[in-house]
Design a protein around this motif. Structure first.
Motif, PDB file in Angstrom:
ATOM      1  N   ILE A  10       0.734  -1.283   0.152  1.00 15.20           N
ATOM      2  CA  ILE A  10       0.124   0.068   0.123  1.00 15.20           C
ATOM      3  C   ILE A  10       0.757   1.303  -0.161  1.00 15.20           C
ATOM      4  O   ILE A  10       1.631   1.492   0.838  1.00 15.20           O
ATOM      5  CB  ILE A  10      -1.099   0.141   1.219  1.00 15.20           C
ATOM      6  CG1 ILE A  10      -1.721  -1.082   1.358  1.00 15.20           C
ATOM      7  CG2 ILE A  10      -1.573   1.374   1.264  1.00 15.20           C
ATOM      8  CD1 ILE A  10      -2.613  -1.325   2.452  1.00 15.20           C
ATOM      9  N   THR A  47       1.254   4.574   1.155  1.00 13.98           N
ATOM     10  CA  THR A  47       0.757   5.531   2.293  1.00 13.98           C
ATOM     11  C   THR A  47       0.853   6.842   1.893  1.00 13.98           C
ATOM     12  O   THR A  47      -0.027   7.602   2.628  1.00 13.98           O
ATOM     13  CB  THR A  47       1.439   5.236   3.627  1.00 13.98           C
ATOM     14  OG1 THR A  47       2.889   5.420   3.351  1.00 13.98           O
ATOM     15  CG2 THR A  47       1.217   3.605   4.258  1.00 13.98           C
ATOM     16  N   LYS A  87      -2.464   8.245   0.575  1.00 18.94           N
ATOM     17  CA  LYS A  87      -3.685   8.274   1.495  1.00 18.94           C
ATOM     18  C   LYS A  87      -3.579   9.591   2.371  1.00 18.94           C
ATOM     19  O   LYS A  87      -2.602  10.074   2.785  1.00 18.94           O
ATOM     20  CB  LYS A  87      -3.444   7.096   2.490  1.00 18.94           C
ATOM     21  CG  LYS A  87      -3.624   5.896   2.050  1.00 18.94           C
ATOM     22  CD  LYS A  87      -3.934   4.730   3.150  1.00 18.94           C
ATOM     23  CE  LYS A  87      -2.581   4.910   4.123  1.00 18.94           C
ATOM     24  NZ  LYS A  87      -2.836   3.826   5.201  1.00 18.94           N
ATOM     25  N   GLU A 121      -2.745   1.417  13.115  1.00 19.26           N
ATOM     26  CA  GLU A 121      -3.251   0.046  12.920  1.00 19.26           C
ATOM     27  C   GLU A 121      -4.629  -0.137  11.989  1.00 19.26           C
ATOM     28  O   GLU A 121      -4.855  -1.347  11.699  1.00 19.26           O
ATOM     29  CB  GLU A 121      -3.545  -0.727  14.412  1.00 19.26           C
ATOM     30  CG  GLU A 121      -2.253  -0.840  15.301  1.00 19.26           C
ATOM     31  CD  GLU A 121      -2.661  -1.373  16.743  1.00 19.26           C
ATOM     32  OE1 GLU A 121      -3.813  -1.199  16.964  1.00 19.26           O
ATOM     33  OE2 GLU A 121      -1.798  -1.613  17.506  1.00 19.26           O
ATOM     34  N   ASN A 122      -5.219   0.773  12.005  1.00 15.22           N
ATOM     35  CA  ASN A 122      -6.231   0.966  10.934  1.00 15.22           C
ATOM     36  C   ASN A 122      -5.993   1.348   9.773  1.00 15.22           C
ATOM     37  O   ASN A 122      -7.001   1.721   8.879  1.00 15.22           O
ATOM     38  CB  ASN A 122      -7.516   1.509  11.702  1.00 15.22           C
ATOM     39  CG  ASN A 122      -8.162   0.717  12.746  1.00 15.22           C
ATOM     40  OD1 ASN A 122      -8.938  -0.049  12.550  1.00 15.22           O
ATOM     41  ND2 ASN A 122      -7.806   0.876  13.980  1.00 15.22           N
ATOM     42  N   ASN A 123      -4.576   1.474   9.477  1.00 18.50           N
ATOM     43  CA  ASN A 123      -4.264   1.748   8.047  1.00 18.50           C
ATOM     44  C   ASN A 123      -4.596   3.200   7.632  1.00 18.50           C
ATOM     45  O   ASN A 123      -4.864   3.606   6.610  1.00 18.50           O
ATOM     46  CB  ASN A 123      -4.913   0.883   7.045  1.00 18.50           C
ATOM     47  CG  ASN A 123      -4.020   0.951   5.660  1.00 18.50           C
ATOM     48  OD1 ASN A 123      -2.743   0.995   5.788  1.00 18.50           O
ATOM     49  ND2 ASN A 123      -4.751   0.897   4.653  1.00 18.50           N
ATOM     50  N   ASN A 168      -2.992   7.293   8.058  1.00 18.49           N
ATOM     51  CA  ASN A 168      -1.864   7.856   8.206  1.00 18.49           C
ATOM     52  C   ASN A 168      -2.064   9.251   9.459  1.00 18.49           C
ATOM     53  O   ASN A 168      -3.330   9.574   9.364  1.00 18.49           O
ATOM     54  CB  ASN A 168      -1.460   8.788   7.008  1.00 18.49           C
ATOM     55  CG  ASN A 168      -0.567   8.129   6.204  1.00 18.49           C
ATOM     56  OD1 ASN A 168      -0.044   6.995   6.259  1.00 18.49           O
ATOM     57  ND2 ASN A 168      -1.065   8.222   4.659  1.00 18.49           N
TER      58      ASN A 168
END
Length: 201
Positions: free
Chosen positions: A2, A4, A7, A28-30, A32
């Motif tokens: 992914i 990041t 995002k 932890e929930n993706n 930034n």
């Protein structure tokens, strides 16, 4: 993998230590995350305090706990019933030796209401210790309950002159979707520092 960088970010306007748990959960929930402290804490001189002269103590921040624990022994701090806003402040206070009364209060106003319920109508005042600028001033609600409160300021917040380069860059590129603000004072500081940014929102 992914990317990041593509995002959007969540901007947390808080001290790094206090924002670390939320940052961990968001990452932890993706999501930034960038943390941006807006001020530094500067302790100030305050009058001599004898906790035995008061019926209870109100604390609304970890900074208050840290400063008081440097000035008083655990034995002294344990002599007064202490009410804290939030579990984090309460955790620090318990570790420092304060005699904490559990209330599950998560704001200044809910704390004040809980203290009123548990207070005795004696000639002893309720003591509130904290910053020179408070997010919530409970003076009126205590006055209506026929309780007297005394406020002692032990630190002030010194705003930084600028936002960090990373925050400025992300804001200008409109890569920050959400901003988490914890107090009206923090909001005012941020708006002042962000004034003139090249953003649509």
């Amino acid at each position: 993998m992914i990317n990041t960088n593509s995002k959007p970010y969540v901007l947390i306007l808080r001290e790094i230590e206090r924002a670390s748990l939320l940052k961990k959960i968001l990452i932890e929930n993706n999501i930034n995350v960038i943390i941006e402290p807006l001020y530094k804490i500067q302790p100030i001189e305050f009058k001599s305090i004898n906790f035995l002269n008061y019926q209870s103590l109100l604390i609304t921040s970890v900074n208050t706990v840290k400063i008081l624990s440097q000035k008083f022994s655990k034995e002294e701090l344990n002599t007064i019933k202490t009410y804290c806003v939030g579990k984090v402040t309460e955790k620090y206070a318990l570790e420092a030796g304060f005699n904490c009364i559990k209330t599950n209060s998560n704001s200044g106003i809910t704390l004040a209401k809980n203290v009123i319920k548990k207070s005795t109508y004696s000639n002893k005042k309720i003591l509130m210790i904290g910053a020179t600028v408070l997010a919530y001033d409970p003076t009126e609600i205590f006055k209506k309950a026929n309780l007297e409160i005394e406020k002692v300021h032990i630190y002030k917040k010194i705003p930084y002159r600028n936002l960090s380069e990373k925050s400025l860059d992300l804001l200008n590129k409109e890569k920050i979707n959400n901003i988490i603000i914890y107090s009206p004072e923090t909001a005012k500081i941020f708006l002042k520092l962000a004034k003139g940014l090249n953003t649509k929102n």
